[in-house]
Structure formats: structure tokens, C-alpha cells
Design a protein around this motif. Structure first.
Motif, mmCIF file in Angstrom:
data_model
loop_
_atom_site.group_PDB
_atom_site.id
_atom_site.type_symbol
_atom_site.label_atom_id
_atom_site.label_comp_id
_atom_site.label_asym_id
_atom_site.label_seq_id
_atom_site.Cartn_x
_atom_site.Cartn_y
_atom_site.Cartn_z
ATOM 1 N N LEU A 207 94.608 -3.371 -26.998
ATOM 2 C CA LEU A 207 94.589 -2.360 -28.056
ATOM 3 C C LEU A 207 93.861 -2.947 -29.254
ATOM 4 C CD1 LEU A 207 95.394 0.277 -29.466
ATOM 5 C CD2 LEU A 207 97.550 -0.846 -30.113
ATOM 6 N N LEU A 208 92.737 -2.331 -29.636
ATOM 7 C CA LEU A 208 92.031 -2.708 -30.854
ATOM 8 C C LEU A 208 92.548 -1.835 -31.983
ATOM 9 C CD1 LEU A 208 88.368 -3.086 -29.534
ATOM 10 C CD2 LEU A 208 90.007 -4.896 -30.041
ATOM 11 N N LEU A 209 93.087 -2.470 -33.009
ATOM 12 C CA LEU A 209 93.684 -1.745 -34.125
ATOM 13 C C LEU A 209 92.819 -1.939 -35.369
ATOM 14 C CD1 LEU A 209 96.094 -0.129 -35.257
ATOM 15 C CD2 LEU A 209 97.217 -2.315 -35.727
ATOM 16 N N GLY A 210 92.214 -0.855 -35.843
ATOM 17 C CA GLY A 210 91.375 -0.927 -37.027
ATOM 18 C C GLY A 210 92.057 -0.323 -38.237
ATOM 19 N N LEU A 211 91.466 -0.568 -39.400
ATOM 20 C CA LEU A 211 91.933 0.074 -40.625
ATOM 21 C C LEU A 211 91.084 1.318 -40.877
ATOM 22 C CD1 LEU A 211 93.755 0.154 -43.115
ATOM 23 C CD2 LEU A 211 92.094 -1.336 -44.277
ATOM 24 N N GLY A 212 89.778 1.122 -41.127
ATOM 25 C CA GLY A 212 88.883 2.249 -41.333
ATOM 26 C C GLY A 212 87.767 1.948 -42.300
ATOM 27 N N CYS A 213 88.065 1.183 -43.355
ATOM 28 C CA CYS A 213 87.066 0.916 -44.390
ATOM 29 C C CYS A 213 86.517 -0.501 -44.324
ATOM 30 C CB CYS A 213 87.669 1.175 -45.769
ATOM 31 S SG CYS A 213 89.174 0.227 -46.120
ATOM 32 N N GLU A 214 86.895 -1.265 -43.321
ATOM 33 C CA GLU A 214 86.518 -2.671 -43.241
ATOM 34 C C GLU A 214 85.070 -2.859 -42.816
ATOM 35 O OE1 GLU A 214 88.691 -1.798 -39.277
ATOM 36 O OE2 GLU A 214 88.633 -1.061 -41.345
ATOM 37 N N GLU A 215 84.528 -4.050 -43.107
ATOM 38 C CA GLU A 215 83.184 -4.392 -42.657
ATOM 39 C C GLU A 215 83.115 -4.446 -41.132
ATOM 40 O OE1 GLU A 215 80.527 -4.865 -44.467
ATOM 41 O OE2 GLU A 215 81.335 -5.007 -46.495
ATOM 42 N N VAL A 236 92.944 2.363 -32.027
ATOM 43 C CA VAL A 236 93.618 3.199 -33.020
ATOM 44 C C VAL A 236 93.076 2.824 -34.391
ATOM 45 C CG1 VAL A 236 95.805 3.709 -34.178
ATOM 46 C CG2 VAL A 236 95.740 3.505 -31.687
ATOM 47 N N GLY A 237 92.634 3.842 -35.157
ATOM 48 C CA GLY A 237 92.208 3.625 -36.543
ATOM 49 C C GLY A 237 93.314 4.063 -37.476
ATOM 50 N N ALA A 238 93.884 3.134 -38.226
ATOM 51 C CA ALA A 238 95.096 3.416 -39.006
ATOM 52 C C ALA A 238 94.863 4.459 -40.089
ATOM 53 C CB ALA A 238 95.626 2.126 -39.618
ATOM 54 N N GLN A 239 93.717 4.441 -40.767
ATOM 55 C CA GLN A 239 93.504 5.396 -41.852
ATOM 56 C C GLN A 239 93.324 6.816 -41.344
ATOM 57 O OE1 GLN A 239 90.168 3.663 -43.916
ATOM 58 N NE2 GLN A 239 91.470 2.448 -45.287
ATOM 59 N N LEU A 240 92.786 6.980 -40.152
ATOM 60 C CA LEU A 240 92.561 8.302 -39.585
ATOM 61 C C LEU A 240 93.774 8.838 -38.839
ATOM 62 C CD1 LEU A 240 88.905 7.907 -38.222
ATOM 63 C CD2 LEU A 240 89.660 9.048 -40.317
#
Length: 508
Positions: A207-215, A236-240
Motif C-alpha cells: 500500500l502506497l500512502l500519499g499526502l497530496g501536496c508533496e514533491e 491511497v491519497g490522504a488529502q483526497l
């Protein structure tokens, strides 16, 4: 009156007892104390008497003959530095009278030496998880990998919530502080390592877990993965997400159904990818654990498997031993470039290339970087160097592979896992609980550490001094196969499984 004998001893201590000193090579002017030596004690060296002048701690060096100021001092048959003062026979040889000769980049000439091909021993194998790309895992886990440090703790909470519900060996999260405020090659290095970990054969699902605004954008990281791997990856993109924890739980449940159907099967040693590492080294590292790891590496590569050697700064002073074993001139050239680029990395930051060994290494008897390196490269055994990898690259061919990474324990063990190591052998004379994403077997260089810290140690390599390399290596290979087949290493029992990324650029 006691004797000094070459290494390894030919007589087990059970019948004759160990000598007080080991001399590795007949050309060495120093021996290593196997027990504390006291002033006035008389030893037998080359048929003559040697009076101990200084107190000498276990693992430290004693001069076996007079050494003139400015002379090279040899251990392992190679120079480990230059005498800074005249040294009488029987004196302690250490940082007060011995200094490094290393200074900077060096010219190297392609001069291949005859390679002593390792001979495969009795047939061994293990029970592993055969993946669709032909790689073989020693574990069947789900890994939660955050793209950025901002969701590192979120990833850990997701993994903790899912650990008891999944049908796989474990659900693990690998938090790190990077993925944003990075530029260029520095950011690329972070993304390259995380993508490589997402392709690891020990991960039955990721599971790749992203934030959304990162580089380190989640979409770009997914693009780095080969198509054949993507059916085992969810994101999963946490902000979305309206509920990142619920979405992550559902993704892990899907991965658990896929990976939970995987089963172990019998494979040979050719399927093993062995990481080679040392940390908290002492004066025994080059006598016991590192040569023993070298025998294991030889067994794996002789069977057609892969052994990965890293810690480039801990090759300085011993790099020619590896360069002479390069499979061809192109491999030699890549190794030369890697070594000299790493030296330039030190020099460009205003640091001497010889700053290693650490205080703990020095206390344990290691004096110069050359001495540490000559002991460390023994982990590579005698096999041909078949490839040279950059940081974050994955293994391309079997054999002994040299990987770009620093000596730092956490960074280098992570790099080994990213390169594809499915089990890592880690020698230590001082002890460390550190683990990596894969089983990280700790080999104690001496009986004292193995006895004192049994919760950290998987194998007592001190037995080499009593039983010799061949007998001890056979026992180690049996243990390696057991751990590769699912028996937990101490780092797994202790839940010591972390990653650390190599930060080389500016931070915004």
C-alpha cells in the motif's frame, strides 16, 4: 610460555585451548589478542620469546617485531597504516602510534587477479515464496510505504490496525521523514528507493500512502513500478480521501486476499539474495564474523544466487581486492568510479576520507580505516564481482554485487533491501538491535557479546576460533536456510524493522 599461531587455528580449544594471539598472515608485524595480555607475560613468536610490555585488551594489537617510525604496519597481509613512532616488540599498537595512509582519490589500473571460484558445498535450499517475476521472497508480508514523512505516523497506525486482520505473515509500515522539500537527484534518490521497496519479493502486497501536496507525488511513484507489479499494489491519497483509514483498511484487505493465497515452496540457494553488512565492529570482526559471512556469500553465489556488498567508505584501503575480482573491465571501471566519487563526496564537504573508524570501533581494537576495510570486505568472500549498482538500483544479475551506499547502518541496510536482498547477514562486535525491512541476522564476533546480548544475536561467530571456518560456516548456512524458510530472526522478534533514506541534497 604460550604460542602465537596463524589464523584460523587448526586445533579446537576443546582439546588444546586457544592461543593468546592470532596472526592472520605470516607477513604481519602485529597479532590480535584473544584474551587480555599483561606486562611481563612471555609469548612464543616464530620460535622466539616475546615479552609483553603494555597491557593489551582483548581484540587489540600487539607488535610481534620492532617497527620503525614511518614503516608500513601490516595486518591481513596488507598495510593498515604507517607507524608514527618507533614501536618495540611487545608494545600495544593502536591510535597512539599508528595512523592512516589514506588521503583522497587514487588512480587504479585494471589488473585482474586469478579468481578462486567458490566451490558449492552440499545441496541446501529453503522454502520461499516464488513471485511472478521469478524472484523469491523469504516472507509474505504487506508493506505500507508512505510517500512523505507527513503521513509516516498515519502509515504506522494503518499497519497496526490491519496487522491482526490480514492472512499474511505481517503488515508493516516503513515511515521516514523525507519526500518533500527535496530537489533534483536528492528527491530522485528517495523516490527510487521507495519504488524499489514496493517491488520487493518479501512484500506480497504493498500500500502506497500519499499526502497530496508533496514533491514525491504518488502518481509519479506509481509510474516507477513495472506493470507486472501493479496488481500487488494499492494506493491511497490522504488529502483526497474522506476517510484515509477506512480506504487504507479496504486496500489492505484486498491485498491480503491476494497475498494470503501464496504458499511457500522448495527452492535452492540460487534463489537467495543475501545482503552483507557489518556494524559496531571490533578487532574480531575481520577474524570471525566477516570471514564467516564471506563463506556464506561464497556458498550462495556458487549455487547461482546473489550476495550484495555495500558500505563503500568501508572499502577505502581495501578496494583493490574487489577491483581485481571484477568480471570484466567495464565492471572494474564502474567500481573505480563509484569508489572515487564517494571519496570526492567526502572531500567536497571538507571532510577527510579516513574519519572512520567510530569511537566504538576504536575501543574494540580497530585503529585505521584501512584496518576496518580489510576486515569488512571479507564479507564478500572470494566470488567474482559481477555488477555495480547505484543507490536505489535493483539487482540485475547473480553473483557478488557491489552497491552504492554509505556505511551508516540504517541507511545501508535499507539500501540492501531496496536492491532486493531478502535476508541480510549483519556482523557486530559491539552489538546493535537495529533491523531492516527484511530478516536481519546478527552475527556476534565473539562469545562475550553472544552471551551478554542473546536477545540481539542470531549466531555466535566466535565459534570460528574454536571450530574453524568450514564447520562454523556449515552451521551458519543451516541457520540461514531456517530463517529464509520462516523462522524469525531476532530483529523480527523484537520488532526492529525500520528504513532510513540517504539525504544528500538541500532541504527547502
Amino acid at each position: 610460555m604460550s604460542s602465537v599461531v596463524p589464523f584460523p587455528p587448526s586445533v579446537p580449544s576443546a582439546t588444546a585451548g586457544l592461543p593468546p594471539i592470532v596472526r592472520v598472515d605470516p607477513a604481519d608485524q602485529v597479532g590480535v589478542a584473544l584474551r587480555p595480555l599483561v606486562p611481563g607475560e612471555v609469548l612464543t613468536v616464530d620460535g622466539g620469546a616475546l615479552a609483553v610490555i603494555d597491557p593489551i585488551a582483548i581484540g587489540h594489537k600487539i607488535a610481534l617485531a620492532p617497527i620503525a617510525i614511518g614503516d608500513d604496519v601490516r595486518r591481513y597481509g596488507w598495510p593498515i597504516g604507517r607507524a608514527t613512532q618507533a614501536i618495540d616488540a611487545g608494545r600495544h599498537v593502536h591510535s597512539h602510534n599508528l595512523a592512516t595512509k589514506l588521503s583522497g582519490e587514487e588512480p587504479y589500473r585494471y589488473d585482474p587477479a586469478p579468481v578462486i571460484a567458490p566451490v558449492a558445498g552440499r545441496t541446501r535450499g529453503f522454502r520461499g515464496y516464488v513471485r511472478s517475476d521469478g524472484s523469491v521472497g523469504t516472507r509474505n508480508q504487506i508493506w505500507v510505504i508512505p510517500t512523505v514523512g507527513c503521513v509516516g505516523r498515519t502509515a504506522q497506525r494503518v499497519a497496526m490496525a490491519a496487522a491482526k486482520a490480514s492472512g499474511v505473515d505481517d503488515v508493516l509500515a516503513f515511515a521516514h521523514p523525507f519526500g518533500c522539500s527535496q530537489l533534483g537527484d536528492d528527491l530522485d534518490g528517495t523516490a527510487r528507493v521507495l519504488a524499489a521497496l514496493a517491488c520487493h519479493p518479501n512484500a506480497g502486497g504493498v500500500l502506497l500512502l500519499g499526502l497530496g501536496c508533496e514533491e514525491n507525488q504518488l502518481s509519479a511513484l506509481l509510474e516507477r513500478l513495472p506493470p507486472e507489479r501493479r496488481d500487488r499494489v494499492r494506493s491511497v491519497g490522504a488529502q483526497l480521501s474522506a476517510d484515509e483509514y477506512g480506504d487504507a483498511a479496504r486496500a489492505i484487505a484486498e491485498l491480503g486476499e491476494i497475498a494470503g493465497a501464496d504458499r511457500r515452496s522448495e527452492v535452492g540457494l540460487d534463489a537467495l539474495r543475501l545482503g552483507l553488512k557489518c556494524g559496531g565492529s571490533d578487532g574480531f570482526s575481520g577474524l570471525t564474523a566477516n570471514p564467516l559471512i564471506g563463506r556464506a556469500a561464497d556458498a550462495v553465489t556458487a549455487a547461482g544466487g546473489t550476495a550484495i556488498l555495500t558500505e563503500i567508505p568501508e572499502m577505502f584501503g581495501a578496494e583493490r581486492l574487489l577491483m581485481a575480482r571484477a568480471r570484466d573491465e567495464a565492471t572494474f571501471d564502474r567500481l573505480v568510479t563509484l569508489v572515487n566519487d564517494f571519496k570526492r563526496y567526502f572531500l567536497d564537504h571538507g571532510e577527510p576520507i579516513s574519519e572512520n573508524p567510530s569511537p566504538g570501533n576504536v575501543e574494540g581494537g580497530i585503529t585505521t580505516l584501512e584496518e576496518k576495510s580489510l576486515g569488512a570486505v571479507q564479507k564478500g568472500g572470494r566470488a567474482t564481482v559481477t555488477d555495480v549498482l547505484g543507490y536505489g538500483e535493483q539487482v540485475r544479475r547473480p553473483g557478488l554485487v557491489v552497491l552504492e551506499a554509505p556505511g551508516n547502518d540504517a541507511v545501508s541496510t535499507t539500501a540492501l533491501a531496496a536492491a532486493g536482498a531478502t535476508l541480510t547477514l549483519f556482523s557486530t562486535g559491539r552489538g546493535t538491535p537495529l533491523g531492516s525491512p527484511v530478516p536481519t541476522m546478527k552475527l556476534a564476533t565473539n562469545h562475550g557479546l553472544a552471551t551478554r546480548k542473546p536477545g540481539w544475536i542470531d549466531f555466535d561467530a566466535g565459534a570460528v576460533l574454536e571450530d574453524g571456518l568450514d564447520v562454523t560456516a556449515a552451521a551458519l548456512l543451516d541457520r540461514i536456510c531456517a530463517v529464509a524458510s520462516g523462522e524469525p530472526a531476532r530483529n523480527e522478534i523484537n520488532e526492529e524493522r525500520e528504513i532510513a533514506l540517504w539525504k544528500r541534497g538541500v532541504t527547502l
